[in-house]
Motif scaffolding. Structure first.
Motif, PDB file in Angstrom:
ATOM      1  N   LYS A 370      45.407  36.283  36.120  1.00  0.00           N
ATOM      2  CA  LYS A 370      45.907  37.358  35.247  1.00  0.00           C
ATOM      3  C   LYS A 370      47.429  37.437  35.305  1.00  0.00           C
ATOM      4  O   LYS A 370      48.067  37.952  34.396  1.00  0.00           O
ATOM      5  N   GLY A 371      47.972  36.970  36.396  1.00  0.00           N
ATOM      6  CA  GLY A 371      49.417  36.958  36.497  1.00  0.00           C
ATOM      7  C   GLY A 371      50.007  38.211  37.090  1.00  0.00           C
ATOM      8  O   GLY A 371      49.302  39.112  37.564  1.00  0.00           O
ATOM      9  N   VAL A 372      51.332  38.303  37.003  1.00  0.00           N
ATOM     10  CA  VAL A 372      52.069  39.356  37.699  1.00  0.00           C
ATOM     11  C   VAL A 372      51.878  40.735  37.084  1.00  0.00           C
ATOM     12  O   VAL A 372      52.182  41.744  37.726  1.00  0.00           O
ATOM     13  N   LYS A 373      51.402  40.822  35.858  1.00  0.00           N
ATOM     14  CA  LYS A 373      51.223  42.111  35.185  1.00  0.00           C
ATOM     15  C   LYS A 373      49.760  42.538  35.114  1.00  0.00           C
ATOM     16  O   LYS A 373      49.423  43.499  34.405  1.00  0.00           O
ATOM     17  N   GLY A 374      48.878  41.878  35.872  1.00  0.00           N
ATOM     18  CA  GLY A 374      47.444  42.187  35.838  1.00  0.00           C
ATOM     19  C   GLY A 374      47.130  43.628  36.185  1.00  0.00           C
ATOM     20  O   GLY A 374      46.410  44.326  35.451  1.00  0.00           O
ATOM     21  N   ASN A 375      47.657  44.120  37.304  1.00  0.00           N
ATOM     22  CA  ASN A 375      47.385  45.497  37.738  1.00  0.00           C
ATOM     23  C   ASN A 375      48.035  46.515  36.815  1.00  0.00           C
ATOM     24  O   ASN A 375      47.464  47.571  36.527  1.00  0.00           O
ATOM     25  N   GLU A 376      49.232  46.204  36.348  1.00  0.00           N
ATOM     26  CA  GLU A 376      49.937  47.151  35.487  1.00  0.00           C
ATOM     27  C   GLU A 376      49.222  47.331  34.148  1.00  0.00           C
ATOM     28  O   GLU A 376      49.103  48.464  33.645  1.00  0.00           O
ATOM     29  N   VAL A 377      48.725  46.253  33.569  1.00  0.00           N
ATOM     30  CA  VAL A 377      47.994  46.340  32.303  1.00  0.00           C
ATOM     31  C   VAL A 377      46.712  47.156  32.486  1.00  0.00           C
ATOM     32  O   VAL A 377      46.356  47.981  31.631  1.00  0.00           O
ATOM     33  N   LEU A 378      46.020  46.960  33.610  1.00  0.00           N
ATOM     34  CA  LEU A 378      44.805  47.739  33.880  1.00  0.00           C
ATOM     35  C   LEU A 378      45.126  49.212  34.043  1.00  0.00           C
ATOM     36  O   LEU A 378      44.411  50.084  33.521  1.00  0.00           O
ATOM     37  N   GLN A 379      46.221  49.511  34.746  1.00  0.00           N
ATOM     38  CA  GLN A 379      46.595  50.902  34.967  1.00  0.00           C
ATOM     39  C   GLN A 379      46.959  51.591  33.647  1.00  0.00           C
ATOM     40  O   GLN A 379      46.624  52.763  33.435  1.00  0.00           O
ATOM     41  N   ILE A 380      47.624  50.892  32.764  1.00  0.00           N
ATOM     42  CA  ILE A 380      47.944  51.449  31.445  1.00  0.00           C
ATOM     43  C   ILE A 380      46.662  51.749  30.673  1.00  0.00           C
ATOM     44  O   ILE A 380      46.535  52.789  30.005  1.00  0.00           O
ATOM     45  N   PHE A 381      45.691  50.851  30.769  1.00  0.00           N
ATOM     46  CA  PHE A 381      44.390  51.071  30.105  1.00  0.00           C
ATOM     47  C   PHE A 381      43.686  52.292  30.683  1.00  0.00           C
ATOM     48  O   PHE A 381      43.135  53.126  29.932  1.00  0.00           O
ATOM     49  N   LEU A 382      43.709  52.435  32.017  1.00  0.00           N
ATOM     50  CA  LEU A 382      43.038  53.574  32.652  1.00  0.00           C
ATOM     51  C   LEU A 382      43.727  54.891  32.276  1.00  0.00           C
ATOM     52  O   LEU A 382      43.058  55.918  32.108  1.00  0.00           O
ATOM     53  N   ARG A 383      45.067  54.855  32.136  1.00  0.00           N
ATOM     54  CA  ARG A 383      45.761  56.064  31.696  1.00  0.00           C
ATOM     55  C   ARG A 383      45.308  56.474  30.295  1.00  0.00           C
ATOM     56  O   ARG A 383      45.153  57.662  29.997  1.00  0.00           O
ATOM     57  N   SER A 384      45.087  55.485  29.442  1.00  0.00           N
ATOM     58  CA  SER A 384      44.650  55.786  28.069  1.00  0.00           C
ATOM     59  C   SER A 384      43.249  56.371  28.032  1.00  0.00           C
ATOM     60  O   SER A 384      42.867  57.012  27.047  1.00  0.00           O
TER      61      SER A 384
END
Length: 474
Positions: A370-384
């Protein structure tokens, strides 16, 4: 890999036409293609004294430089022959045969002086060839040396109070070898045997007192100006170092593009490749740079590499974001359809929603690279999804107000923990980047040290033993 220059025959480097010096472009091209260290041996002396024969023997050949059998001088201008060095591996020997001094057909003695001066400026070993003994006539023919301070300056701007800079010439002048042909005297002085060096030193007491360089010197001479060693070396250094920066930077970009597949699984993976490519790029610069004493061009190269690294880091992040967003959108489609269809707007709907959401997270965790932004993209989705979960929670009639409050608090705490985790990851990545910069600095210092040691070893391009063996073998 260093190119090997082997010429089958000499070529004119500097043409002397009607006392006007012209550089041969074909010869310059040959010099420009040499990437090995060079040893330049030039010969000068009176015409018709066998200079060309001597240079052919140094080349290990019986013919090459034209030999004359009459009183007319055969060599005009300066001729060049590039061959592999006979005793120094990965070095190129450049032989320069000059027009004979004192040709009565020329009429202009100043032309002799410029030929002599160019031979001195371009060589690392200068051979003066004469016949018979070292007598007054032979010494007087070396009067060109005394004229050099009128024709050459070492600095573009003399320091305050400086009258002339002749004392600095020693740092520019080549090693000097005087070859006396057909010597018939016994080496004795005051009844004692002496060496050839002692004979030369005693005789001298009788009279008291590097391709772009060729173009620079000749153009200056033809324009009537005075060649300045400092300006010539500075101009050469700027050209060579600018080319070295470009070559090293191009290598870094090409290697990074070939070796990095976006997105990388971790930041460290990308940094490892960066460090390896940077290390080679610096080595390439060191190999091709010239007199970058103030490290201006090396600093420029490091700045270019740093900017390119930042670009690669940004590309890596963008590739990770796009890939993760696409994967998360694919995995969350059933959840989105269930929300739109009202699947969770029923008693017990909050529990069903959490189960579906956890299924998305679990499947996402299994996605590779997933790369270096894997956790950040998931966290943005969970915030939504926070507002959606809160709405489903409040509409679930199977839960008491207390249970709803606990569930809301739990979701809040989980979100906060995820934010902390993201912060820790960013701090770790920043630390990795700083460590990579420190390793780069240390590697840079190590290569600088190696270069300095190498320059010291190569400071004398043709040692005394090599010179002696080459001349004695004649």
């Amino acid at each position: 890999m260093a190119s090997v220059c082997t010429m089958t025959a000499p070529i004119c480097l500097v043409e002397n036409q009607k006392n006007l010096l012209m550089v041969n472009p074909e010869a310059l091209k040959i010099l420009g293609n040499i990437s090995q260290p060079v040893v330049v041996v030039a010969i000068a002396g009176p015409y018709r004294t066998g200079k060309s024969y001597l240079m052919n023997r140094l080349a290990g050949q019986s013919r090459g430089f034209p030999l004359g059998s009459t009183v007319r001088s055969e060599t005009k201008g300066i001729w060049m022959w590039c061959i592999p060095h006979p005793s120094k591996a990965k070095h190129t020997l450049v032989l320069l045969d000059t027009e004979g001094l004192g040709d009565v057909e020329k009429g202009d003695s100043k032309n002799d002086l410029w030929i002599f001066t160019l031979a001195i400026l371009l060589s690392s070993v200068f051979v003066y060839n004469s016949m018979g003994t070292i007598n007054r006539q032979a010494l007087e023919q070396l009067h060109y040396v005394t004229e050099l301070t009128k024709l050459i300056r070492t600095r573009s701007s003399p320091s305050f109070g400086e009258v002339d800079d002749s004392a600095e010439f020693v740092s520019f002048f080549p090693d000097f070898v005087w070859t006396v042909r057909d010597f018939t005297l016994e080496l004795q002085l005051d009844g004692r045997p002496i060496t050839s060096d002692q004979y030369l030193e005693n005789a001298l007491k009788l009279i008291p007192g590097l391709e772009n360089l060729v173009v620079t010197y000749v153009d200056t001479i033809n324009s009537g100006g005075v060649p300045c060693l400092e300006n010539s070396v500075t101009t050469l250094a700027e050209r060579e170092n600018a080319a070295a920066v470009q070559k090293a930077a191009d290598h870094y970009r090409e290697q990074m593009a070939q070796r990095v597949s976006f997105p990388t699984d971790t930041l460290q993976e990308l940094l490892h490749v960066h460090e390896a490519c940077e290390r080679v790029a610096i080595a390439i610069f060191m190999e091709h740079s010239f007199k970058d004493d103030k490290r201006e061009f090396q600093t420029k190269l490091l700045g270019i590499i740093e900017k390119n690294k930042e670009d690669f880091l940004l590309q890596n992040e963008e590739a990770s974001v796009k890939y993760c967003q696409d994967e998360l959108q694919r995995l969350s489609e059933p959840l989105m359809e269930s929300i739109s269809g009202g699947t969770f707007s029923v008693p017990g709907g909050h529990k069903l929603y959490l189960e579906a959401l956890n299924k998305v997270k679990q499947d996402y965790e299994l996605v590779p690279r997933k790369g270096v932004k894997g956790n950040e993209v998931l966290q943005i989705f969970l915030r939504s999804q926070a507002a959606v979960e809160a709405s489903i929670l409040q509409a679930d009639k199977t839960l008491t107000d207390g249970e709803k409050a606990l569930a809301a608090e739990r979701a809040k705490n989980q979100a906060a923990e995820k934010e902390k985790e993201l912060l820790r990851q960013k701090l770790k990545e920043q630390h990795q980047i700083m460590e990579a910069k420190e390793r780069t600095f240390q590697e840079n210092m190590a290569q600088l040290k190696e270069q300095s040691e190498r320059e010291l070893k190569q400071g004398t391009t043709l040692d005394a033993a090599t010179k002696a063996n080459a001349l004695v073998s004649l």
